[in-house]
Write an enzyme that holds these catalytic residues in place. Structure first.
Site, PDB file in Angstrom:
ATOM      1  N   PHE A  13       0.835  -1.212   0.000  1.00 15.15           N
ATOM      2  CA  PHE A  13       0.000   0.000   0.000  1.00 15.15           C
ATOM      3  C   PHE A  13       0.873   1.266   0.000  1.00 15.15           C
ATOM      4  CE2 PHE A  13      -2.372   2.728   3.311  1.00 15.15           C
ATOM      5  CZ  PHE A  13      -3.027   3.484   2.360  1.00 15.15           C
ATOM      6  N   THR A 131       6.062   2.911  12.650  1.00 16.34           N
ATOM      7  CA  THR A 131       4.675   3.216  12.998  1.00 16.34           C
ATOM      8  C   THR A 131       4.569   3.906  14.361  1.00 16.34           C
ATOM      9  OG1 THR A 131       2.587   2.153  13.609  1.00 16.34           O
ATOM     10  CG2 THR A 131       4.550   0.841  13.907  1.00 16.34           C
ATOM     11  N   TYR A 156       2.292  -7.067  16.572  1.00 16.16           N
ATOM     12  CA  TYR A 156       2.747  -6.222  15.455  1.00 16.16           C
ATOM     13  C   TYR A 156       3.626  -5.086  15.955  1.00 16.16           C
ATOM     14  CZ  TYR A 156       2.572  -2.323  12.150  1.00 16.16           C
ATOM     15  OH  TYR A 156       2.913  -1.249  11.350  1.00 16.16           O
ATOM     16  N   GLY A 289      -6.573  -6.871  23.344  1.00 11.25           N
ATOM     17  CA  GLY A 289      -5.571  -5.856  23.691  1.00 11.25           C
ATOM     18  C   GLY A 289      -5.670  -4.590  22.858  1.00 11.25           C
TER      19      GLY A 289
END
Ligand code: NAD
Ligand code: DAU
Length: 349
Positions: A13, A131, A156, A289
């Site tokens: 993306f 991120t 992640y 979470g």
């Protein structure tokens, strides 16, 4: 200066928008898109630039150390912009190890390949794209700044935090010239329809349920993907070695408000009566979470590098919906799996 820039994850993306911007804006640079084409890699994203003379595609997995070494040698790589990653939080909850492999080990492999090939040269750059999730979850007040302590909460974000630490460790230990940016949630054309916004656009178009996790109260800070690509261009060319830059648009939305906005805009665009699509909203079990809120303080990149978003959210979301509606083929190929034949058909290998 001529550069041979290896962009990893360029079929994904964000990577595809970065590749497009660099190929078109810098005809003197050679752009090597290195991607192993996981489910998230889609060469149809780059149809418009695939024949450009300064664009090359390399199907290589960043877990393949030999393949990386050969790519560096074959293309005399001068710089790296590293985006390849497993990127979806829900998948990290069901298969954390895949995230450790690609995001941690893959990043270390790439750092090693750069370190060994560049041998301490003082005009090379390893740019790691990360991120805001590495900073953890915010309550209702405050922002993430570049000095916020890391506190990743999902597999992640733990894998991305680990990769950021390795990049800084290589800068310190081996004097590799590095820069890192941490961006908030991106939206726009070419996003795989497992993420909230393209998933909702796809489902509204097809009258399918819109799954909202929990009560939809979680907050995300949204940035148009082309503005992220523009920020990456600025950080690559003007960022200070060893620095970190947060990227975001000061644009916080509760998930439920985003979903309602998409319903309202798509009712208008599809000629449905007001309120039709909102009937598709379905509250489902919360993500395990689930981070409550992300919010980026992007004042450093604005102040020091002069970057700011070019699009307001209302305009960006309108353009995004229009793109998905005008590119039904793209969505249909992704949902049917046909996009995975593109490499074989067009590169013939
Ligand atoms: P994406 O999932 O759309 O694309 C990832 C790309 O990496 C795909 O083309 C895939 O084929 C490739 N890839 C995955 N594993 C690979 C491997 N082992 N070897 C080679 N290529 C591999 O991801 P995205 O949303 O475009 O995100 C790109 C980067 O930006 C990631 O590092 C992500 O952590 C970061 N990021 C994403 C966002 C966001 O909102 N999407 C926000 C901030 C940062
Ligand atoms: O903040 C940056 C991160 O943003 C990137 O690092 C990640 O790669 C990217 O995937 C994104 O992570 P999120 O988990 O925030 O994005 P996602 O689109 O998956 O979810 C956005 C919000 O919407 C989140 O609070 C979960 C919720 N959600 C998501 C999906 C897929 C739903 O309520 N329903 C859904 O079906």
């Amino acid at each position: 200066m001529k550069k041979n820039i290896l962009i990893t994850g360029g079929a994904g993306f964000i990577g595809s928008h970065v590749v497009r911007l660099f190929v078109n804006k810098y005809p003197d640079y050679r752009i090597i898109n290195l991607d192993c084409l996981t489910y998230a890699g889609n060469l149809e994203n780059l149809r418009d630039v695939e024949h450009a003379p300064n664009y090359i595609f390399e199907k290589v997995d960043i877990l393949d150390t030999n393949g990386l070494k050969q790519a560096f040698e074959r293309h005399s790589v001068t710089d790296v912009i590293h985006l390849a990653a497993e990127s979806h939080v829900d998948r990290s909850i069901s298969d954390p190890l895949a995230f450790v492999k690609t995001n941690v080990i893959g990043t270390v492999n790439l750092l090693n390949a750069a370190k060994d090939f560049w041998k301490g040269a003082d005009d090379r750059l390893f740019y790691h794209v990360s991120t805001d999730e590495v900073y953890g979850s915010l309550d209702h007040g405050g922002f993430f700044t570049e000095s916020t302590a890391y506190d990743p909460q999902s597999p992640y974000s733990a894998s991305k935090a680990s990769s950021d630490h390795f990049v800084r460790a290589y800068a310190n230990t081996y004097k590799l010239r590095t820069v890192i940016s941490n961006c908030s949630n991106n939206y726009g054309p070419n996003q795989f329809p497992e993420k909230l916004i393209p998933l909702c656009i796809h489902n509204i178009r097809n009258n399918k349920p819109l799954p909202v996790y929990g009560k939809g109260e979680n907050v995300r800070d949204w940035l148009y993907v082309v503005d992220h690509a523009r920020a990456i261009d600025v950080v690559f060319h003007k960022g200070k070695i060893g620095e970190t830059y947060n990227i975001g648009g000061f644009n916080e939305w509760k998930n439920i408000d985003i979903v309602r906005l998409l319903c309202q805009k798509m009712d208008e665009k599809l000629g449905r009566s007001a309120g039709t699509s909102a009937n598709l909203i379905t509250f489902v079990k919360d993500r395990a979470g689930h981070d409550l809120r992300y919010a980026i303080d992007a004042s450093k990149i604005q102040r020091e590098l002069g970057w700011e978003p070019s699009l307001q959210f209302e305009e960006g979301i309108g353009k995004t919906i229009d793109w998905y509606l005008a590119n039904e083929d793209w969505l249909d190929h992704v949902t049917s799996g046909a996009y995975q034949q593109y490499y074989q058909a067009h590169y013939g290998k």
